[in-house]
Design an enzyme around this catalytic site. Structure first.
Site, PDB file in Angstrom:
ATOM      1  N   HIS A 123       0.855  -1.190   0.000  1.00 26.83           N
ATOM      2  CA  HIS A 123       0.000   0.000   0.000  1.00 26.83           C
ATOM      3  C   HIS A 123       0.883   1.229   0.000  1.00 26.83           C
ATOM      4  CE1 HIS A 123      -3.122   2.833   1.277  1.00 26.83           C
ATOM      5  NE2 HIS A 123      -3.972   1.935   0.827  1.00 26.83           N
ATOM      6  N   ASP A 130      -8.002  -5.336   0.309  1.00 26.78           N
ATOM      7  CA  ASP A 130      -8.504  -6.161  -0.792  1.00 26.78           C
ATOM      8  C   ASP A 130      -8.116  -7.625  -0.689  1.00 26.78           C
ATOM      9  OD1 ASP A 130      -9.767  -4.103  -2.155  1.00 26.78           O
ATOM     10  OD2 ASP A 130      -7.859  -3.411  -2.951  1.00 26.78           O
TER      11      ASP A 130
END
Ligand code: ACO
Length: 427
Positions: A305, A362
């Site tokens: 991320h 996710d």
């Protein structure tokens, strides 16, 4: 005088103010830098640039902290509802009981779509990706609701925000129904926001739809986890589109387009496809090696991320929710075992440890959504549905700021310098 940051360039010294937020890193205010120095800053991926001031969401990526209006995401996911979090994001404070029921009532009054908008779907191929349909249909809302597009009027902004939040489940469910060739279902406002969405998606007119309370709760929690995430790519897209004064429906359509990409909202679809491709845990080492190979474009989807250099707090809640949904539906999915093992192997591998790559929101969401019955192509649509509240809250915050300006980045030009045009027969 507050803190100053010093810049020395070309033999001159310059001072720039340092701004302090309520929490988080200080920010060097370079708004006057070009005027004073004749230089720009260069930060193409915005890795060190705050693009705006905001009081909505705070992330500490090193510590794995996510707060909405100060409240930790774990507490909201555990105790709150998506409607309550929506109110919080839009208004700054948690509602009392009356405020919450008024808000829920108002949203429920806007759930239907203009009948003509339903005709719009028929212009798409049945095999179109539902995100393509979402971009088109949400953009088309501006052709239907002319009475709420004066962005300088706070009341118009409020109505269009409520319309967007309310209509998104109906639009998303219709995209699904169209793809599978079933009739569209009208909303049932006696149900919760999330229950209504599940019914419009999985119900059929021929028989009553039985809502599973555990699935409704899990879905609502997934919406909470996706509600807002400060200045991510799609939110920045909405702000940039909105900075020109574009109407809110067009701005949210722009956000949906950005979210679709596999590096952003499309990662949940890509993560489940990857787990299917890996299949069984014995194949994991091969894929780990591929992810580490600089010459191989393969990446572990749902891993890494831009901001979190620690476990994404949303992934922690997702992992627990997988188990809850499996228990409630009395199902299991071998891909969950593969995902858990993949996480364990990656988190013990020096490549992932050194680069601080952890599972993001996710990584597990696809497993839950698939257990609930959604096809992978719908995953990003669900993300868009939930993120709509963050987008409209951020858009409202920007438009309400009296100092708001059109977003207009500059560039480091590396093309040819001025040269004379040569007629085609002389080239
Ligand atoms: N698998 C393998 N290696 C990775 C991964 C990954 N998932 N993510 C990053 N890396 C490596 C990169 O190769 C790079 O290595 P290098 O420094 O040796 O070149 C390093 O880690 C840093 O990666 P960047 O791509 O420079 O980091 P950035 O902050 O630009 O990217 C991103 C963040 C796009 C999320 C990236 O981690 C990625 O592609 N992950 C997979 C896609 C994904 O899950 N996206 C969802 C994000 S969350 C969301 O949108 C809700």
């Amino acid at each position: 005088m507050g803190n100053q940051a010093k810049l020395s360039a070309s033999g001159n010294d310059y001072d720039f103010p340092v701004l302090k937020g309520s929490v988080g890193p200080d920010v060097v205010d370079i708004r006057k830098m070009y005027g004073q120095t004749g230089m720009f800053t260069f930060d193409p991926g915005f890795t060190s640039t705050a693009s705006c001031e905001s009081a909505l969401t705070y992330i500490d990526g090193d510590e794995g902290v996510l707060l909405h209006r100060g409240y930790p995401i774990g507490q909201l996911a555990e105790n709150s509802s998506f409607m309550e979090v929506s109110y919080l994001l839009l208004n700054g404070e948690l509602p009392d009981a009356d405020e919450l029921s008024n808000f829920e009532f108002t949203i429920s009054r806007h759930t239907m779509l203009h009948e003509q908008l339903l005709q719009f779907y028929r212009g798409f191929r049945r095999d179109a990706h539902p995100m393509a349909v979402m971009c088109g249909v949400v953009g088309a809302l501006s052709a239907f609701y002319h009475d709420s597009t004066d962005i300088s009027d706070p009341q118009h902004r409020k109505i269009s925000s409520h319309r967007l939040i309310a209509k998104m489940p109906t639009i998303a469910a219709a995209a699904y129904k169209y793809a599978i060739g079933q009739p569209f279902l009208y909303p049932d406002n006696s149900l919760s926001y999330t229950g209504n969405f599940l019914r419009m998606t999985f119900g059929v007119p021929a028989e009553p739809y039985e809502l599973h309370p555990a699935v409704e709760k899990a879905m609502d929690r997934i919406f909470i986890l996706h509600a807002d995430h400060e200045q991510n790519a799609s939110t920045s897209t909405v702000r940039l589109a909105g900075s020109s004064g574009a109407n809110p429906f067009a701005c949210i359509a722009a956000g949906i387009a950005c979210l679709w990409g596999p590096a952003h909202g499309g990662a949940n679809e890509a993560a489940l496809n990857m787990l299917k491709e890996i299949g069984t845990p014995d194949k994991i080492p091969h894929y780990i090696e591929r992810a580490k190979d600089k010459n191989d474009p393969f990446r572990l989807m749902g891993f890494g991320h831009r901001v979190y250099k620690n476990y994404d707090p949303r992934a922690t809640v997702m992992q627990t929710t997988v188990r809850e949904v499996f228990d409630a539906l009395k199902v299991t999915d071998p891909l969950f075992e593969t995902a858990l093992r993949l996480e364990e192997i990656a988190l013990n591998d020096p490549y992932f440890v050194e680069k601080k790559l952890f599972p993001n929101v996710d990584f597990y969401s696809g497993i839950i959504l698939s257990a609930i019955g959604f096809p992978t192509t719908m995953f990003t649509v669900l993300f868009a549905l939930a993120r709509t509240v963050g987008w409209v809250a951020q858009w409202n915050e920007m438009i309400s700021d009296p100092g708001q300006k059109i977003g207009r980045p500059r560039q480091l030009y590396t093309g040819p310098t001025q040269r004379d045009y040569i007629p085609v027969d002389q080239r």
